[in-house]
Write a protein that holds these residues in place. Structure first.
Motif, mmCIF file in Angstrom:
data_model
loop_
_atom_site.group_PDB
_atom_site.id
_atom_site.type_symbol
_atom_site.label_atom_id
_atom_site.label_comp_id
_atom_site.label_asym_id
_atom_site.label_seq_id
_atom_site.Cartn_x
_atom_site.Cartn_y
_atom_site.Cartn_z
ATOM 1 N N MET A 1 48.033 48.319 39.360
ATOM 2 C CA MET A 1 47.734 47.361 40.586
ATOM 3 C C MET A 1 46.634 47.735 40.879
ATOM 4 O O MET A 1 45.780 46.737 41.682
ATOM 5 N N SER A 2 45.744 48.831 40.481
ATOM 6 C CA SER A 2 44.344 49.056 40.954
ATOM 7 C C SER A 2 43.413 47.838 40.392
ATOM 8 O O SER A 2 42.495 47.273 40.716
ATOM 9 N N LEU A 3 43.709 47.833 38.838
ATOM 10 C CA LEU A 3 43.095 46.767 38.127
ATOM 11 C C LEU A 3 43.244 45.372 38.782
ATOM 12 O O LEU A 3 42.231 44.559 38.535
ATOM 13 N N GLN A 4 44.609 44.997 39.010
ATOM 14 C CA GLN A 4 45.016 43.782 39.645
ATOM 15 C C GLN A 4 44.088 43.480 40.868
ATOM 16 O O GLN A 4 43.642 42.479 41.028
ATOM 17 N N GLU A 5 44.007 44.480 41.687
ATOM 18 C CA GLU A 5 43.148 44.548 43.047
ATOM 19 C C GLU A 5 41.638 44.018 42.785
ATOM 20 O O GLU A 5 41.219 43.391 43.308
ATOM 21 N N PHE A 6 41.283 44.716 41.574
ATOM 22 C CA PHE A 6 39.839 44.592 41.326
ATOM 23 C C PHE A 6 39.677 43.237 40.760
ATOM 24 O O PHE A 6 38.788 42.566 41.210
ATOM 25 N N ALA B 1 35.000 42.542 34.745
ATOM 26 C CA ALA B 1 36.374 41.743 34.991
ATOM 27 C C ALA B 1 36.969 41.353 33.796
ATOM 28 O O ALA B 1 37.980 41.540 33.516
ATOM 29 N N THR B 2 35.717 40.923 32.836
ATOM 30 C CA THR B 2 36.357 40.429 31.444
ATOM 31 C C THR B 2 36.939 41.425 30.659
ATOM 32 O O THR B 2 38.110 41.324 30.079
ATOM 33 N N CYS B 3 36.283 42.486 30.696
ATOM 34 C CA CYS B 3 36.807 43.865 29.837
ATOM 35 C C CYS B 3 38.080 44.196 30.532
ATOM 36 O O CYS B 3 38.904 44.513 29.627
ATOM 37 N N ILE B 4 38.193 44.173 31.906
ATOM 38 C CA ILE B 4 39.512 44.856 32.192
ATOM 39 C C ILE B 4 40.807 43.685 31.872
ATOM 40 O O ILE B 4 41.680 44.030 31.581
ATOM 41 N N LEU B 5 40.260 42.363 31.862
ATOM 42 C CA LEU B 5 41.263 41.548 31.699
ATOM 43 C C LEU B 5 41.837 41.325 30.202
ATOM 44 O O LEU B 5 42.782 41.217 29.627
ATOM 45 N N THR B 6 40.805 41.807 29.335
ATOM 46 C CA THR B 6 41.057 41.914 28.055
ATOM 47 C C THR B 6 41.799 43.248 27.597
ATOM 48 O O THR B 6 42.826 43.187 26.565
ATOM 49 N N LEU B 7 41.567 44.420 28.673
ATOM 50 C CA LEU B 7 42.313 45.408 28.512
ATOM 51 C C LEU B 7 43.801 44.940 28.761
ATOM 52 O O LEU B 7 44.908 45.458 28.119
ATOM 53 N N LEU B 8 44.035 44.325 29.952
ATOM 54 C CA LEU B 8 45.274 43.861 30.258
ATOM 55 C C LEU B 8 46.027 42.914 29.329
ATOM 56 O O LEU B 8 47.342 43.041 29.171
#
Length: 507
Positions: free
Chosen positions: A1-6, A23-30
């Motif tokens: 949820m924290s990643l989603q909020e970011f 943000a791109t790195c987080i999206l790749t993680l997801l």
């Protein structure tokens, strides 16, 4: 949820290059997390589907689609592999929203992005009309999937380019719901034999052991599951079924597996094979029975409709929810009842068209329809207003069949079905018309009333009595018909009783 909020904050505000990189790195993680089936339901539960739809519609997505487009679209695809996720995406009109970005994606001329986009469209499309708009893209994507399958199954772990064979077969299974897609893949022939059919049958023969292994590799077992569904779709086309039958080893394995519990797709394939191989003709004399074919999302409609039908007819109705619990072995109960049914009623809907099991079931119904009445043996009922065939296979199989349109009045729809089957009783008004031609109405005081009326009733059906009434002037003749007399005699008797009370005539 924290990643989603970011991510949500990044895409809804002006974003710097540095923050965009994070943000791109987080999206790749997801993207990598949602590739694991165990994570999919968690992401759905915390609201990622609604957020993904919002992100795709942002200006930031449009202006930075080259960087964040592929991860977001791949996350959409991963979540769509779950039934709940797929349903939510379709409820949110995700297909239409993605179509708004089609030109932007085409302008990027990026193979990975285009391929991911094509896979999402295959997953989310609910009708052939939607697929038709993207026919070239979907055909190219499906061809790439097929070629990647052939590359992947050569690896020891059945994985290649980040994809497991099970994932590729699952997407091919969805793509094959479009008739033009399956025909495109299967049309590659050598000596009149489809190389694709040969590939899928040989792949099955090399993998089916996962179904017998007490401790199978789950991904390998999943690969066999979707491979069987592909073979089931192939077996539902008579022109392709023959090639499956020609592979004797395949038929032996399918027959053997069909005798085991929890092998519904195998039983369906074997039933299709038997339809061609069997030389036994069905008996011409059959007891009347109605079989109901419907999608489980329309179960409430089905129950109400069956209730209304039974008010109007006495023909036995076989519907699965009354006769068998939902199980992995439904087909062994369904197929014999399809064969023995003199009438099949099909409740068509958008959901029916999306269900690949219904394609096989309907194909089987059509193949067994030869012994039923041409006009009354198969009736189509629409379960939703303004229904149109959303899949070409459904239109191809049912376009020339009688359809009862949807109405708000369920009783009237049931009446229309009964009328098509031809089980309605003749309206009583016909009896009245018959009497009016043969009987001149008279009161009981008329000398010839009883004599003329009684002549119209068979002698054995008459029971005559005299009754006195203080309210009537004089005696009145009544015709009483016993319980064993015919319905026509009862109606005749009732229609001709007249008298007078206080200056008024009663009938």
């Amino acid at each position: 949820m924290s990643l989603q909020e970011f991510i949500n904050n990044c895409l809804n505000e002006h974003v710097s290059a540095r923050v965009l990189c994070v943000a791109t790195c987080i999206l790749t993680l997801l993207w990598n997390l949602t590739d694991k089936l165990a994570m999919v339901s968690i992401c759905i539960d915390v609201g990622y589907i609604q957020k993904l739809i919002q992100w795709i519609r942002t200006d930031t997505f449009a202006s930075h689609i080259r960087v964040i487009g592929n991860p977001i679209i791949c996350i959409v695809y991963n979540l769509s592999r779950d039934k709940t996720g797929l349903k939510q995406f379709r409820t949110e009109k995700a297909f239409d929203i993605l179509m708004e970005r089609k030109q932007l994606i085409n302008n990027e001329n990026n193979n990975d992005l285009t391929d991911s986009y094509g896979r999402v469209l295959i997953a989310l499309a609910t009708s052939d009309e939607q697929s038709e708009e993207n026919k070239k893209l979907i055909l190219n994507t499906t061809e790439n999937l097929y070629q990647l399958c052939k590359k992947t199954d050569q690896q020891d772990d059945l994985s290649s380019d980040g994809y497991h064979l099970s994932e590729l077969l699952e997407l091919l299974d969805r793509a094959f719901t479009n008739t033009y897609v399956i025909k495109h893949i299967l049309e590659d022939k050598i000596n009149e034999q489809s190389t694709a059919i040969q590939y899928f049958t040989e792949l099955f023969l090399s993998l089916y052991g996962a179904l017998l292994d007490p401790e199978p590799d789950e991904l390998e077992k999943r690969a066999v599951k979707y491979l069987l569904r592909i073979l089931l779709q192939i077996s539902s086309y008579p022109e392709y079924l023959k090639q499956l039958i020609d592979n004797h080893q395949f038929c032996i394995i399918i027959e053997s597996l069909a005798n085991r519990p929890k092998r519904d797709d195998v039983k369906r394939i074997w039933c299709n094979i038997q339809q061609i191989m069997s030389t036994n003709e069905r008996k011409k004399e059959m007891l009347s029975k109605i079989y109901i074919s419907y999608d489980y999302t329309d179960e409430d409609f089905c129950k109400e409709f069956v209730k209304e039908l039974r008010k109007r007819m006495t023909i036995p109705i076989w519907v699965d929810y009354e006769n068998v619990d939902l199980s992995d072995d439904m087909w062994e109960y369904i197929s014999p009842n399809i064969i023995s049914a003199t009438v099949v009623i099909i409740f068509v809907s958008t959901a029916y068209g999306e269900n690949t099991d219904k394609f096989q079931e309907l194909s089987y119904i059509i193949s067994t329809n030869k012994s039923r009445d041409e006009k009354k043996g198969l009736i189509v009922v629409a379960t939703e207003p303004n229904f149109t065939f959303n899949r070409s296979w459904m239109k191809d199989l049912l376009h020339d069949k009688t359809m009862v349109s949807y109405e708000n009045n369920m009783g009237q729809m049931a009446w229309n079905v009964c009328e098509q089957i031809g089980v309605l009783e003749k309206p009583r008004i016909k009896c009245l018309n018959w009497l009016s031609k043969n009987v001149r109405r008279k009161t009981p005081q008329s000398d010839d009333f009883s004599a003329r009326t009684l002549k119209l009733i068979p002698e054995k059906d008459k029971v005559y009595s005299q009754k006195e009434s203080s309210q009537m002037g004089g005696s009145t003749d009544f015709l009483l018909v016993s319980k064993t007399h015919s319905s026509q005699s009862i109606v005749t008797g009732l229609m001709t009783q007249t008298g007078s009370v206080s200056g008024s005539t009663w009938v």
